[in-house]
Design an enzyme around this catalytic site. Structure first.
Site, PDB file in Angstrom:
ATOM      1  N   GLY A 107       0.841  -1.207   0.000  1.00  0.00           N
ATOM      2  CA  GLY A 107       0.000   0.000   0.000  1.00  0.00           C
ATOM      3  C   GLY A 107       0.867   1.245   0.000  1.00  0.00           C
ATOM      4  O   GLY A 107       1.891   1.288   0.680  1.00  0.00           O
ATOM      5  N   GLY A 148      -7.223  -0.005   8.266  1.00  0.00           N
ATOM      6  CA  GLY A 148      -6.524  -0.950   9.145  1.00  0.00           C
ATOM      7  C   GLY A 148      -7.184  -2.306   9.040  1.00  0.00           C
ATOM      8  O   GLY A 148      -8.102  -2.610   9.801  1.00  0.00           O
ATOM      9  N   ARG A 149      -6.757  -3.088   8.041  1.00  0.00           N
ATOM     10  CA  ARG A 149      -7.399  -4.396   7.845  1.00  0.00           C
ATOM     11  C   ARG A 149      -6.972  -5.356   8.945  1.00  0.00           C
ATOM     12  O   ARG A 149      -7.748  -6.152   9.418  1.00  0.00           O
ATOM     13  CB  ARG A 149      -7.036  -4.944   6.468  1.00  0.00           C
ATOM     14  CG  ARG A 149      -7.958  -6.065   6.025  1.00  0.00           C
ATOM     15  CD  ARG A 149      -7.729  -6.436   4.590  1.00  0.00           C
ATOM     16  NE  ARG A 149      -8.164  -5.402   3.667  1.00  0.00           N
ATOM     17  CZ  ARG A 149      -7.727  -5.289   2.412  1.00  0.00           C
ATOM     18  NH1 ARG A 149      -6.828  -6.119   1.947  1.00  0.00           N
ATOM     19  NH2 ARG A 149      -8.187  -4.347   1.635  1.00  0.00           N
ATOM     20  N   THR A 197       4.193   2.360   5.629  1.00  0.00           N
ATOM     21  CA  THR A 197       2.793   1.926   5.681  1.00  0.00           C
ATOM     22  C   THR A 197       2.024   2.841   6.619  1.00  0.00           C
ATOM     23  O   THR A 197       2.546   3.222   7.673  1.00  0.00           O
ATOM     24  CB  THR A 197       2.634   0.463   6.158  1.00  0.00           C
ATOM     25  OG1 THR A 197       1.250   0.227   6.464  1.00  0.00           O
ATOM     26  CG2 THR A 197       3.462   0.128   7.378  1.00  0.00           C
ATOM     27  N   ASP A 203       2.103  -0.921  11.638  1.00  0.00           N
ATOM     28  CA  ASP A 203       2.038  -2.297  12.167  1.00  0.00           C
ATOM     29  C   ASP A 203       3.319  -3.097  11.936  1.00  0.00           C
ATOM     30  O   ASP A 203       3.272  -4.319  11.817  1.00  0.00           O
ATOM     31  CB  ASP A 203       0.827  -3.029  11.553  1.00  0.00           C
ATOM     32  CG  ASP A 203       0.931  -3.143  10.038  1.00  0.00           C
ATOM     33  OD1 ASP A 203       1.756  -2.456   9.435  1.00  0.00           O
ATOM     34  OD2 ASP A 203       0.170  -3.941   9.460  1.00  0.00           O
ATOM     35  N   ASP A 238       5.630  -5.103   5.993  1.00  0.00           N
ATOM     36  CA  ASP A 238       6.375  -6.338   6.256  1.00  0.00           C
ATOM     37  C   ASP A 238       6.237  -7.385   5.151  1.00  0.00           C
ATOM     38  O   ASP A 238       7.120  -8.233   5.002  1.00  0.00           O
ATOM     39  CB  ASP A 238       6.120  -6.907   7.655  1.00  0.00           C
ATOM     40  CG  ASP A 238       4.667  -6.967   8.007  1.00  0.00           C
ATOM     41  OD1 ASP A 238       3.829  -6.810   7.099  1.00  0.00           O
ATOM     42  OD2 ASP A 238       4.366  -7.188   9.200  1.00  0.00           O
ATOM     43  N   ARG A 291       0.951  -5.020  -5.942  1.00  0.00           N
ATOM     44  CA  ARG A 291       1.055  -6.275  -5.198  1.00  0.00           C
ATOM     45  C   ARG A 291       1.353  -7.349  -6.239  1.00  0.00           C
ATOM     46  O   ARG A 291       0.707  -7.405  -7.280  1.00  0.00           O
ATOM     47  CB  ARG A 291      -0.225  -6.515  -4.412  1.00  0.00           C
ATOM     48  CG  ARG A 291      -0.412  -5.407  -3.355  1.00  0.00           C
ATOM     49  CD  ARG A 291      -1.433  -5.763  -2.306  1.00  0.00           C
ATOM     50  NE  ARG A 291      -1.304  -4.869  -1.153  1.00  0.00           N
ATOM     51  CZ  ARG A 291      -2.117  -3.835  -0.907  1.00  0.00           C
ATOM     52  NH1 ARG A 291      -3.104  -3.561  -1.732  1.00  0.00           N
ATOM     53  NH2 ARG A 291      -1.938  -3.083   0.154  1.00  0.00           N
ATOM     54  N   ASP A 297      -0.307   1.931   8.353  1.00  0.00           N
ATOM     55  CA  ASP A 297      -0.890   1.109   9.417  1.00  0.00           C
ATOM     56  C   ASP A 297      -0.098   1.070  10.725  1.00  0.00           C
ATOM     57  O   ASP A 297      -0.627   0.610  11.732  1.00  0.00           O
ATOM     58  CB  ASP A 297      -1.092  -0.327   8.920  1.00  0.00           C
ATOM     59  CG  ASP A 297      -2.253  -0.457   7.945  1.00  0.00           C
ATOM     60  OD1 ASP A 297      -3.083   0.478   7.892  1.00  0.00           O
ATOM     61  OD2 ASP A 297      -2.328  -1.470   7.229  1.00  0.00           O
TER      62      ASP A 297
HETATM   63  P1  ADP Z   1       3.058  -4.528   2.675  1.00  0.00           P
HETATM   64  O1  ADP Z   1       4.455  -4.482   2.201  1.00  0.00           O
HETATM   65  O2  ADP Z   1       2.460  -3.171   2.824  1.00  0.00           O
HETATM   66  O3  ADP Z   1       2.905  -5.423   3.898  1.00  0.00           O
HETATM   67  P2  ADP Z   1       1.893  -6.641   1.043  1.00  0.00           P
HETATM   68  O4  ADP Z   1       1.744  -7.584   2.175  1.00  0.00           O
HETATM   69  O5  ADP Z   1       0.779  -6.504   0.070  1.00  0.00           O
HETATM   70  O6  ADP Z   1       2.163  -5.149   1.518  1.00  0.00           O
HETATM   71  O7  ADP Z   1       3.229  -7.059   0.273  1.00  0.00           O
HETATM   72  C1  ADP Z   1       3.680  -6.322  -0.835  1.00  0.00           C
HETATM   73  C2  ADP Z   1       4.354  -7.235  -1.823  1.00  0.00           C
HETATM   74  O8  ADP Z   1       5.494  -7.841  -1.218  1.00  0.00           O
HETATM   75  C3  ADP Z   1       3.517  -8.414  -2.304  1.00  0.00           C
HETATM   76  O9  ADP Z   1       2.643  -8.073  -3.343  1.00  0.00           O
HETATM   77  C4  ADP Z   1       4.588  -9.368  -2.794  1.00  0.00           C
HETATM   78  O10 ADP Z   1       5.047  -9.004  -4.067  1.00  0.00           O
HETATM   79  C5  ADP Z   1       5.699  -9.124  -1.788  1.00  0.00           C
HETATM   80  N1  ADP Z   1       5.627 -10.160  -0.749  1.00  0.00           N
HETATM   81  C6  ADP Z   1       4.696 -10.300   0.204  1.00  0.00           C
HETATM   82  N2  ADP Z   1       4.894 -11.417   0.929  1.00  0.00           N
HETATM   83  C7  ADP Z   1       5.989 -12.010   0.400  1.00  0.00           C
HETATM   84  C8  ADP Z   1       6.709 -13.216   0.698  1.00  0.00           C
HETATM   85  N3  ADP Z   1       6.343 -14.037   1.684  1.00  0.00           N
HETATM   86  N4  ADP Z   1       7.801 -13.488  -0.050  1.00  0.00           N
HETATM   87  C9  ADP Z   1       8.193 -12.665  -1.046  1.00  0.00           C
HETATM   88  N5  ADP Z   1       7.543 -11.530  -1.383  1.00  0.00           N
HETATM   89  C10 ADP Z   1       6.470 -11.201  -0.672  1.00  0.00           C
HETATM   90  O1  F6P Z   2      -1.843   0.531   3.332  1.00  0.00           O
HETATM   91  C1  F6P Z   2      -2.400  -0.219   4.348  1.00  0.00           C
HETATM   92  C2  F6P Z   2      -3.849  -0.465   4.062  1.00  0.00           C
HETATM   93  O2  F6P Z   2      -4.445   0.760   3.857  1.00  0.00           O
HETATM   94  C3  F6P Z   2      -4.601  -1.235   5.124  1.00  0.00           C
HETATM   95  O3  F6P Z   2      -5.072  -0.475   6.174  1.00  0.00           O
HETATM   96  C4  F6P Z   2      -5.685  -1.886   4.360  1.00  0.00           C
HETATM   97  O4  F6P Z   2      -5.957  -3.107   4.935  1.00  0.00           O
HETATM   98  C5  F6P Z   2      -5.126  -2.052   2.984  1.00  0.00           C
HETATM   99  O5  F6P Z   2      -4.002  -1.214   2.879  1.00  0.00           O
HETATM  100  C6  F6P Z   2      -6.093  -1.760   1.915  1.00  0.00           C
HETATM  101  O6  F6P Z   2      -5.453  -1.792   0.697  1.00  0.00           O
HETATM  102  P1  F6P Z   2      -6.214  -1.639  -0.686  1.00  0.00           P
HETATM  103  O7  F6P Z   2      -7.060  -0.416  -0.551  1.00  0.00           O
HETATM  104  O8  F6P Z   2      -5.112  -1.500  -1.660  1.00  0.00           O
HETATM  105  O9  F6P Z   2      -6.976  -2.899  -0.822  1.00  0.00           O
END
Ligand code: ADP
Ligand code: F6P
Length: 323
Positions: free
Chosen positions: A15, A174-175, A129, A133, A107, A76, A131
Site C-alpha cells: 500500500g 486498518g485491515r 505503511t 504495524d 512487512d 502487489r 498502518d
Molecule cells: P506490505 O508491504 O504493505 O505489507 P503486502 O503484504 O501486500 O504489503 O506485500 C507487498 C508485496 O510484497 C507483495 O505483493 C509481494 O510481491 C511481496 N511479498 C509479500 N509477501 C511475500 C513473501 N512471503 N515473499 C516474497 N515476497 C512477498
Molecule cells: O496501506 C495499508 C492499508 O491501507 C490497510 O489499512 C488496508 O488493509 C489495505 O491497505 C487496503 O489496501 P487496498 O485499498 O489497496 O486494498
C-alpha cells in the site's frame, strides 16, 4: 566481508503511504552523494519482473517531497512470493547492473527484500505503511499524515453529529491493525472503538455505553471502527434500532492514504532514506531501518520479521476510560 555496491535500485511496494516520495528523494540523493548510481524501479516487485527500470539522477526526484502517493507507483505481485519469481528478480537486477535494492514498504515487502538478499542482491528495507504495524519500529512512513487526515475528518463528522444529536459509526483504515483507530479514538474523544486486536463481538456493550452517555447529556456519539472489523452500515442500523438514536455510517476509505505528507512524515522519511543509502554504501544487506527509543537504527530483516507487535494495553485503556 561486506559486498561493495556500485548501483542500487529503489522501489515502493504494498500500500502506498504519504512520505514515500520524500524517502525516494532522500535515498536517491544520499546514494548519489555516496558515489553510487541509482535506478528507479516502477510498480514494486511487479515492475522489477517486467523490467520497468529507469536511471535516476539528482533532478529525477525534484519537486516530489511535498507530494502524496509514490512517483514510482506500487503494486502487489503474487509471482514474487514464489522462489522462481525471486530468482528471476535477482537475475534481472544483475542484468541491469543493480547490486543493491532499497525497498520502501510494509512487512510483506520486507519478505520480498529478504528473499532477494538470499539470492545475492544486497537489500535494505524502509518502513512505509499508514498502518504502523511493523513490529521492529515505533514509526512507519505515512502513519502521521493518515492519522491526522482521519482525525480532521472525524472532527467534521462530530460537528454535524452534535447539531443533529446523532450517533456515527466511522470506519478507518486498518485491515489487520488498529493503530489508526486507537489514535483517533483518543484524539477525537470517541465513545467506543473496535479494532481487530481486541474485538470481542459484544455489540450490546457498545449500545449500553451509548445509552449511558446519552443519559449523561452527550449530544453526539462517535464509534470508531477499524476496517478489519468492517460492517459499519449494518452496525449503524442495529445501533439505531436498539437505542432509538439516528445513526449513520461513514467509511473514510482511501482518503486516509493520500495527500501531502505531514512535516513529521517528510523529516522521518528523509532521515530513513538517507540512513538506508548509507547502509547500502557500507555494503550492508538484509537490514531494515527502524526508529526505536528516540533514535534511528537498523536491524536484521530475519529478526525484524520474527518480532510481534501488540496494541498498547495502557493506550487502549485510555481510549475506553476518558470519553
Ligand atoms: P506490505 O508491504 O504493505 O505489507 P503486502 O503484504 O501486500 O504489503 O506485500 C507487498 C508485496 O510484497 C507483495 O505483493 C509481494 O510481491 C511481496 N511479498 C509479500 N509477501 C511475500 C513473501 N512471503 N515473499 C516474497 N515476497 C512477498
Ligand atoms: O496501506 C495499508 C492499508 O491501507 C490497510 O489499512 C488496508 O488493509 C489495505 O491497505 C487496503 O489496501 P487496498 O485499498 O489497496 O486494498
Amino acid at each position: 566481508m561486506a559486498k561493495q555496491v556500485k548501483t542500487i535500485g529503489v522501489l515502493t511496494s504494498g500500500g502506498d503511504a504519504p512520505g514515500m516520495n520524500a524517502a525516494i528523494r532522500a535515498v536517491t540523493r544520499k546514494a548519489i552523494k555516496n558515489g553510487l548510481k541509482v535506478k528507479g524501479i516502477k510498480k514494486g516487485y511487479m515492475g522489477l519482473l517486467n523490467e520497468e527500470i529507469v536511471d535516476f539522477e539528482w533532478r529525477s526526484v525534484a519537486d516530489i517531497i511535498q507530494r502524496g502517493g509514490t512517483i514510482l507507483g506500487t503494486a502487489r505481485c503474487l509471482e514474487f512470493v514464489e522462489e522462481e519469481g525471486q530468482r528471476r528478480g535477482a537475475e534481472i537486477c544483475r542484468k541491469h547492473g543493480i547490486d543493491g535494492i532499497i525497498v520502501i514498504g510494509g512487512d510483506g515487502s520486507y519478505r520480498g527484500a529478504q528473499a532477494l538478499s538470499h539470492q545475492g542482491i544486497n537489500t535494505i528495507g524502509i518502513p512505509g505503511t499508514i498502518d504502523l504495524d511493523i513490529a521492529c519500529t515505533e514509526y512507519t512512513i505515512g502513519f502521521d499524515t493518515a492519522v491526522n487526515t482521519a482525525m480532521s475528518a472525524i472532527d467534521k463528522v462530530r460537528d454535524t453529529s452534535s447539531s443533529h444529536e446523532r450517533c456515527n459509526v466511522i470506519e478507518v483504515m486498518g485491515r489487520h491493525a488498529g493503530y489508526i483507530a486507537l489514535w483517533c479514538s483518543i484524539a477525537n474523544g470517541a465513545d467506543d472503538i473496535l479494532i481487530p486486536e481486541k474485538y470481542d463481538y459484544d455489540e450490546q456493550k457498545i449500545i449500553d455505553n451509548i445509552i449511558v452517555n446519552r443519559k449523561r447529556g452527550k449530544t453526539h456519539h462517535i464509534i470508531i471502527n477499524a476496517e478489519g472489523i468492517g460492517h459499519s452500515g449494518s452496525m449503524a442500523r442495529r445501533i439505531e434500532a436498539a437505542t432509538g438514536i439516528e445513526t449513520r455510517a461513514t467509511i473514510l476509505g482511501s482518503i486516509q492514504r493520500g495527500g501531502s505528507p505531514s512535516c513529521k512524515d517528510r523529516v522521518y522519511a528523509s532521515t530513513m532514506g538517507c540512513f538506508a543509502a548509507d547502509l547500502m554504501a557500507e555494503g550492508k544487506t538484509n537490514r531494515v531501518v527502524c526508529y526505536k527509543d528516540g533514535d534511528y537504527t537498523d536491524l536484521d530483516i530475519d529478526e525484524a520479521l520474527a518480532m510481534q507487535k501488540s496494541i498498547s494495553e495502557y493506550q487502549y485503556e485510555i481510549a475506553k476510560s476518558i470519553l
